[in-house]
Design a protein around this motif. Structure first.
Motif, PDB file in Angstrom:
ATOM      1  N   SER A   1       0.845  -1.182   0.000  1.00 20.15           N
ATOM      2  CA  SER A   1       0.000   0.000   0.000  1.00 20.15           C
ATOM      3  C   SER A   1       0.881   1.233   0.000  1.00 20.15           C
ATOM      4  O   SER A   1       1.749   1.372   0.859  1.00 20.15           O
ATOM      5  N   ARG A   2       0.665   2.126  -0.962  1.00 21.97           N
ATOM      6  CA  ARG A   2       1.397   3.392  -1.045  1.00 21.97           C
ATOM      7  C   ARG A   2       0.443   4.564  -0.847  1.00 21.97           C
ATOM      8  O   ARG A   2       0.583   5.596  -1.477  1.00 21.97           O
ATOM      9  N   LEU A   3      -0.512   4.386   0.032  1.00 21.48           N
ATOM     10  CA  LEU A   3      -1.566   5.389   0.217  1.00 21.48           C
ATOM     11  C   LEU A   3      -1.326   6.320   1.397  1.00 21.48           C
ATOM     12  O   LEU A   3      -2.161   7.166   1.682  1.00 21.48           O
ATOM     13  N   GLY A   4      -0.236   6.182   2.109  1.00 19.74           N
ATOM     14  CA  GLY A   4       0.019   7.033   3.270  1.00 19.74           C
ATOM     15  C   GLY A   4      -0.666   6.485   4.505  1.00 19.74           C
ATOM     16  O   GLY A   4      -0.664   5.287   4.751  1.00 19.74           O
ATOM     17  N   ASP A   5      -1.259   7.366   5.294  1.00 19.80           N
ATOM     18  CA  ASP A   5      -1.895   6.969   6.561  1.00 19.80           C
ATOM     19  C   ASP A   5      -3.315   6.472   6.359  1.00 19.80           C
ATOM     20  O   ASP A   5      -4.238   6.923   7.029  1.00 19.80           O
TER      21      ASP A   5
END
Length: 135
Positions: A13-17
């Protein structure tokens, strides 16, 4: 628990928080069978064939539905995506639209087999073309 000879698919996942959830659904009743949760900017390893055997009844196909922070995104993955791609990326493009991309494995990627990751690791960044997947 995964057997040592199973192929491994990395989900990142590269979506942040944001928490991403992959929920395995058997149609037409929409009963969910399993949930995989990926927390902020993490990656997990799952068996590549984990979902293939859940589809033993052709009248009840299995799909893997993507939820972001509990909200339905409308994106689906198929069980064959986990065997086709060595790494699945959940990311957003420049416009903020959700994208699911896959990186294919080569036959020389022994790191994809559970237990062989110590020889070369599972580093797919920069090596391969990313293919858009997900419906």
């Amino acid at each position: 628990m995964m057997a040592p000879w199973n192929r491994v698919t990395v989900i990142e996942s590269r979506l942040g928080d944001v928490t991403a959830q992959l929920i395995v659904i058997a149609h037409p009743t929409d009963n969910f069978q399993e949930t995989i949760t990926i927390t902020s900017d993490k990656k997990i390893e799952v068996s590549a064939t984990r979902f293939n055997f859940a589809d033993y009844n052709p009248g009840r196909p299995v799909t893997i539905k993507l939820f972001i922070d509990g909200a339905d995104t409308g994106k689906f993955l198929k069980p064959r995506d986990f065997t086709t791609y060595a790494k699945i990326l959940i990311d957003k493009d420049a416009d903020g639209n959700l994208k699911i991309k896959g990186i294919k494995a080569r036959w020389t990627d022994f790191g994809r087999i559970k237990g062989f990751g110590i020889f070369g690791g599972r580093k797919y960044a920069g090596k391969r073309e990313e293919f858009p997947i997900g419906i």
